[in-house]
Design a protein around this motif. Structure first.
Motif, PDB file in Angstrom:
ATOM      1  N   CYS A   1     -44.481 -13.266  -3.996  1.00  0.00           N
ATOM      2  CA  CYS A   1     -43.834 -12.219  -3.198  1.00  0.00           C
ATOM      3  C   CYS A   1     -44.867 -11.606  -2.260  1.00  0.00           C
ATOM      4  O   CYS A   1     -45.995 -11.326  -2.663  1.00  0.00           O
ATOM      5  CB  CYS A   1     -43.252 -11.140  -4.109  1.00  0.00           C
ATOM      6  SG  CYS A   1     -42.576  -9.746  -3.193  1.00  0.00           S
TER       7      CYS A   1
ATOM      8  N   CYS B   1     -39.522  -4.775  -1.697  1.00  0.00           N
ATOM      9  CA  CYS B   1     -40.768  -5.457  -1.310  1.00  0.00           C
ATOM     10  C   CYS B   1     -40.730  -5.844   0.163  1.00  0.00           C
ATOM     11  O   CYS B   1     -41.722  -5.713   0.876  1.00  0.00           O
ATOM     12  CB  CYS B   1     -41.009  -6.672  -2.194  1.00  0.00           C
ATOM     13  SG  CYS B   1     -41.741  -6.229  -3.786  1.00  0.00           S
TER      14      CYS B   1
ATOM     15  N   CYS C   1     -45.884  -5.172  -4.651  1.00  0.00           N
ATOM     16  CA  CYS C   1     -45.087  -5.846  -5.686  1.00  0.00           C
ATOM     17  C   CYS C   1     -45.740  -5.707  -7.062  1.00  0.00           C
ATOM     18  O   CYS C   1     -45.073  -5.415  -8.052  1.00  0.00           O
ATOM     19  CB  CYS C   1     -44.909  -7.318  -5.337  1.00  0.00           C
ATOM     20  SG  CYS C   1     -43.726  -8.180  -6.374  1.00  0.00           S
TER      21      CYS C   1
ATOM     22  N   ARG D   1     -42.852  -8.212 -14.769  1.00  0.00           N
ATOM     23  CA  ARG D   1     -44.142  -8.361 -14.080  1.00  0.00           C
ATOM     24  C   ARG D   1     -45.318  -8.306 -15.052  1.00  0.00           C
ATOM     25  O   ARG D   1     -46.447  -8.585 -14.673  1.00  0.00           O
ATOM     26  CB  ARG D   1     -44.293  -7.261 -13.032  1.00  0.00           C
ATOM     27  CG  ARG D   1     -43.418  -7.434 -11.798  1.00  0.00           C
ATOM     28  CD  ARG D   1     -43.633  -6.262 -10.829  1.00  0.00           C
ATOM     29  NE  ARG D   1     -43.042  -6.471  -9.528  1.00  0.00           N
ATOM     30  CZ  ARG D   1     -41.807  -6.080  -9.190  1.00  0.00           C
ATOM     31  NH1 ARG D   1     -41.032  -5.472 -10.068  1.00  0.00           N
ATOM     32  NH2 ARG D   1     -41.348  -6.304  -7.967  1.00  0.00           N
TER      33      ARG D   1
ATOM     34  N   CYS E   1     -39.345 -10.782  -3.249  1.00  0.00           N
ATOM     35  CA  CYS E   1     -38.547 -10.787  -4.475  1.00  0.00           C
ATOM     36  C   CYS E   1     -37.413  -9.775  -4.417  1.00  0.00           C
ATOM     37  O   CYS E   1     -36.487  -9.846  -5.222  1.00  0.00           O
ATOM     38  CB  CYS E   1     -39.438 -10.518  -5.681  1.00  0.00           C
ATOM     39  SG  CYS E   1     -39.977  -8.798  -5.835  1.00  0.00           S
TER      40      CYS E   1
HETATM   41 ZN   LIG Z   1     -41.974  -8.315  -4.822  1.00  0.00          ZN
END
Ligand SMILES: [Zn+2]
Length: 108
Positions: free
Chosen positions: A7, A54, A12, A20, A50
């Motif tokens: 991304c 973002c 992000c 994540r 993503c």
């Molecule tokens: Zn992202």
């Protein structure tokens, strides 16, 4: 050839979501998401980002550089016919609609 992009959202890796979280106990991190490439996103910016947030963070951070690719120094115009305003009504209320049609005879 890879089947994903990282991304491009500049933040992000700072968003607090469990997907994540990576790494072993004691040294966990929040990592930039992978964006899998598929037939739906292959030709759009969704292959690089993503999420909308973002994408927005990228666009806000790099807006000046992005518009420098194709600067707009004058306005553009689309020739139209004179707009037609039509009154409509039903038993409850009246309303107007204005039809705007592109004038194909004046297209360059
Ligand atoms: Zn992202």
């Amino acid at each position: 050839m890879t089947d994903f992009n990282w991304c491009h959202g500049p933040n992000c890796h700072t968003h607090h979501t469990v997907d994540r979280v990576r790494g072993v106990k004691g040294s966990k991190v929040l990592r930039t998401r992978k964006v899998k490439l598929n037939q739906w996103n292959k030709d759009s910016f969704y292959s690089k980002f993503c999420s909308n947030s973002c994408y927005n963070e990228f666009a806000n951070k790099y807006a000046n550089q992005i518009v420098a690719i194709a600067p707009r120094t004058e306005c553009l115009e689309t020739p139209i016919e004179d707009p037609k305003r039509t009154k409509h009504s039903n038993p409850y209320h009246n309303w107007y609609e204005t039809e705007i049609k592109v004038d194909e005879t004046r297209q360059s």
